[in-house]
Design an enzyme around this catalytic site. Structure first.
Site, mmCIF file in Angstrom:
data_model
loop_
_atom_site.group_PDB
_atom_site.id
_atom_site.type_symbol
_atom_site.label_atom_id
_atom_site.label_comp_id
_atom_site.label_asym_id
_atom_site.label_seq_id
_atom_site.Cartn_x
_atom_site.Cartn_y
_atom_site.Cartn_z
ATOM 1 C CG ASN A 155 -86.975 -18.792 -19.815
ATOM 2 O OD1 ASN A 155 -86.322 -19.512 -20.416
ATOM 3 N ND2 ASN A 155 -86.455 -18.142 -18.738
ATOM 4 C CE LYS B 217 -86.242 -20.042 -15.610
ATOM 5 N NZ LYS B 217 -86.194 -19.461 -14.159
ATOM 6 C CG HIS C 242 -83.370 -15.142 -17.357
ATOM 7 N ND1 HIS C 242 -83.198 -15.648 -16.183
ATOM 8 C CD2 HIS C 242 -84.729 -15.241 -17.511
ATOM 9 C CE1 HIS C 242 -84.085 -16.108 -15.532
ATOM 10 N NE2 HIS C 242 -85.200 -15.902 -16.112
ATOM 11 C CD GLU D 200 -82.749 -18.699 -14.221
ATOM 12 O OE1 GLU D 200 -82.804 -19.073 -15.539
ATOM 13 O OE2 GLU D 200 -83.460 -18.456 -13.442
ATOM 14 C CD GLU E 131 -88.252 -12.922 -15.908
ATOM 15 O OE1 GLU E 131 -89.065 -13.508 -16.132
ATOM 16 O OE2 GLU E 131 -87.198 -13.296 -15.895
ATOM 17 N N GLY F 147 -88.466 -18.599 -9.583
ATOM 18 C CA GLY F 147 -88.430 -19.873 -8.907
ATOM 19 C C GLY F 147 -88.636 -19.964 -7.561
ATOM 20 C CB SER G 135 -93.312 -17.251 -8.536
ATOM 21 O OG SER G 135 -92.052 -17.706 -7.964
HETATM 22 C C1 PEP Z 1 -88.019 -16.856 -15.237
HETATM 23 O O1 PEP Z 1 -87.062 -17.382 -15.020
HETATM 24 O O2 PEP Z 1 -88.046 -16.113 -16.242
HETATM 25 C C2 PEP Z 1 -89.113 -16.844 -14.463
HETATM 26 C C3 PEP Z 1 -90.227 -15.976 -14.436
HETATM 27 O O3 PEP Z 1 -89.039 -18.207 -13.748
HETATM 28 P P1 PEP Z 1 -90.429 -18.749 -12.809
HETATM 29 O O4 PEP Z 1 -91.738 -18.355 -13.275
HETATM 30 O O5 PEP Z 1 -90.145 -20.092 -12.514
HETATM 31 O O6 PEP Z 1 -90.189 -17.942 -11.373
#
Ligand code: PEP
Length: 252
Positions: A9, A11, A97, A99, A169, A175, A215
């Protein structure tokens, strides 16, 4: 038999030329890696879809958008519809997601519409769910996850649900550098598979790919992916460098 998947992803990162270069690097690395134990998908900004699709060409890499509109066409300035996404050659769309739920107030009802339009236009859906730190700490996290899945996906038929990939998630792990432990993630993945069994039956639940996101990186992916209900990852930060992303792809 369910598929293992590692999906990036990106983003809101990379210009189009930078994205094309990243896609090229990933495709070359996938080709060089030989037979993989998972499907690889890149989730790119809308502006990149057509160019990245051309870059992928015949490479064994899937393409995802990171969102689509809850309407098909018309006076919705700035929106991009599921048929538009499908017309670029993308095969997947990431929906729900945290976000988008958090910053753009996407509701379960809107996501239900988006899911329906994505499926109606031949897109597979990577549907995200997950709890906040507060919900984890106050013990409501399983209810939150169950509601997110139920309210946007349980109107589907078992046949339609075959086009859905779930991504768990935990928001507190996205992040932040804080990964859920493999046991915490496995517990939730098994819980989600249980919900799917109740709603769609054991076969559909068993065939559903459930990804972990938050992460995830080359160093922790092997332990996470070794768990019986973790079928791969949705990868944010570590998908922006081909070497890191491939370190996760090859963790199976
Ligand atoms: C995401 O936003 O889908 C995600 C898993 O981000 P990160 O791997 O940076 O934590």
């Amino acid at each position: 038999m369910r598929k293992n998947i590692v999906a990036g992803n990106w983003k809101m990162n990379t210009t189009v030329p930078e994205g094309v270069q990243l896609a090229k690097d990933v495709c070359e690395a996938v080709a060089a890696a030989g037979e993989l134990k998972c499907d690889v998908i890149m989730g790119v900004p809308f502006t990149h879809l057509t160019a990245v699709c051309e870059t992928i060409g015949t490479a064994n890499v899937g393409l995802a958008a990171q969102n689509c509109a809850d309407h098909t066409s018309g006076a919705y300035t700035g929106e991009v519809s599921a048929p538009m996404v499908a017309s670029t050659g993308a095969g997947y769309v990431i929906l729900g997601h945290s976000e988008r739920r958090g910053y753009y107030n996407e509701t379960a009802e809107m996501l239900k519409e988006k899911v329906d339009l994505a499926l109606a236009n031949g897109l597979k859906v990577i549907f995200c769910c997950g709890e906040s730190l507060e919900e984890r700490e106050n013990g409501t996290f399983k209810d939150v996850i169950a509601a997110e899945i139920r309210d946007s996906l349980f109107h589907l038929s078992a046949e339609q649900f075959k086009e859905i990939v779930i991504a768990y998630e935990p928001i507190w792990a996205i992040g932040t550098g804080k990964t859920a432990t493999s046991d915490q993630a496995q517990e939730i993945h098994a819980f989600i598979r249980g919900l799917l069994t109740e709603q769609f039956g054991a076969q559909v639940a068993d065939d559903t790919t459930i990804l972990y996101g938050g992460s995830c990186k080359p160093s922790n992916a092997p332990e996470l992916f070794a768990k019986p209900d973790i079928d791969g990852g949705l990868i944010g930060g570590a998908s922006l460098k081909a070497a890191d992303f491939m370190g996760i792809v090859t963790a199976f």
